[in-house]
Scaffold this motif. Structure first.
Motif, short mmCIF file in Angstrom:
data_model
loop_
_atom_site.label_atom_id
_atom_site.label_comp_id
_atom_site.label_asym_id
_atom_site.label_seq_id
_atom_site.Cartn_x
_atom_site.Cartn_y
_atom_site.Cartn_z
N THR A 52 3.87 -10.60 1.80
CA THR A 52 3.50 -11.56 2.84
C THR A 52 2.70 -10.85 3.93
O THR A 52 3.17 -9.88 4.52
N LEU A 60 9.97 -18.21 3.29
CA LEU A 60 8.59 -17.81 3.01
C LEU A 60 8.44 -16.31 2.76
O LEU A 60 7.45 -15.88 2.14
N ALA A 61 9.37 -15.51 3.24
CA ALA A 61 9.26 -14.06 3.09
C ALA A 61 9.14 -13.67 1.62
O ALA A 61 9.91 -14.14 0.78
N LEU A 83 9.70 -12.02 8.11
CA LEU A 83 8.53 -12.10 7.24
C LEU A 83 7.98 -10.72 6.86
O LEU A 83 7.47 -10.52 5.76
N ARG A 125 6.43 -14.26 -0.23
CA ARG A 125 5.38 -15.03 -0.89
C ARG A 125 4.00 -14.44 -0.57
O ARG A 125 3.80 -13.85 0.49
N THR A 166 -0.34 -15.84 4.06
CA THR A 166 -0.57 -15.23 5.37
C THR A 166 0.12 -16.09 6.42
O THR A 166 -0.06 -17.31 6.43
#
Length: 252
Positions: A135, A111-112, A129, A114, A117
């Motif tokens: 992000t 996810l880092a 993250l 993107r 939140t």
């Protein structure tokens, strides 16, 4: 058999019998006794076992969670595939609460970067993250669980109650249709319940070794989750039971 597979086998034998011998493990793994001694020395350094003449004895009581450093190496490839599959379920602009644990850390890697939140409930995930400004990272309060570096306690629960998320991505220590989702740490149970309450949907990320297992703290019934993301080794019978209970199962 590579190092990770040998580690899994050694830990499994220790949990079953409480002690192992170098000769026994060399025969089971088809590796030299010198290699097995190195494996045992590494596990001893992680606090998993104590070396004794000719072998080792377990330092992790039956039913207790293995140390984070060891779990990080177990089923590592499966966890990476699971994390990638979870990433496909997270849309742009989503608000996500991400649980603690080793699988959650792999999800954080995915996810880092993107434009989403995320409120991570583990410090490892928070560090991963926050490496990319795209992000947005929200930090919960709470007490840090030693060695695990996960957050729990009333402050963590209050932080979760104050926010609403599109999705909760959580791990677990065990899942069965009969006993539901379970965890070793009771403080973690309360925080994960709060995360579920604050989220529109819940994704459980758990490798196949967790399916069919039951630990002390009950997080909730399987009907509390929308999707289980696991790996291709997940037992067909358990998967069928979960699907019959209304859980969408993704095998990565």
């Amino acid at each position: 058999m590579d190092s990770a597979d040998r580690t899994d086998l050694i830990v499994s034998r220790l949990r079953e019998t409480g002690e192992v011998t170098v000769t026994e493990l060399a025969e089971l793994t088809d590796h030299s006794e010198m290699t097995i001694r190195r494996d045992l020395d590494q596990l001893a350094a992680q606090g998993v076992l104590r070396r004794v003449r000719g072998g080792a004895v377990s330092l992790v009581p039956r039913g207790q969670e293995a140390p984070y450093a060891l779990r990080e190496r177990q089923s590592a490839e499966a966890k990476r595939r699971i994390a990638a599959a979870v990433g496909e379920l997270i849309g742009p602009g989503s608000a996500v609460v991400l649980g603690g644990g080793t699988t959650a850390a792999e999800v954080a890697r995915v996810l880092a970067g993107r434009a989403i939140t995320v409120m991570p409930l583990g410090l490892q995930a928070a560090q991963l993250l926050s490496a990319d400004r795209a992000t947005k990272v929200l930090m919960a309060g709470g007490e840090v669980r030693p060695t695990e570096l996960s957050l729990h306690g009333p402050l963590a629960e209050a932080s979760l109650d104050a926010v609403r998320f599109d999705v909760a991505v959580l791990g677990c220590c065990g899942i069965t249709v009969g006993d539901g989702i379970t965890a070793h740490d009771l403080g973690e149970v309360a925080v994960e319940r709060a995360a579920m309450r604050s989220s529109r949907r819940t994704v459980l990320a758990a490798d196949s070794t967790k399916l069919g297992q039951v630990t002390m703290g009950r997080v909730g019934p399987v009907t509390a989750i929308d999707t289980l993301v696991t790996d291709s080794a997940a037992p067909d019978g358990i998967v069928a039971d979960l699907q019959a209970a209304g859980v969408t199962v993704v095998r990565a």
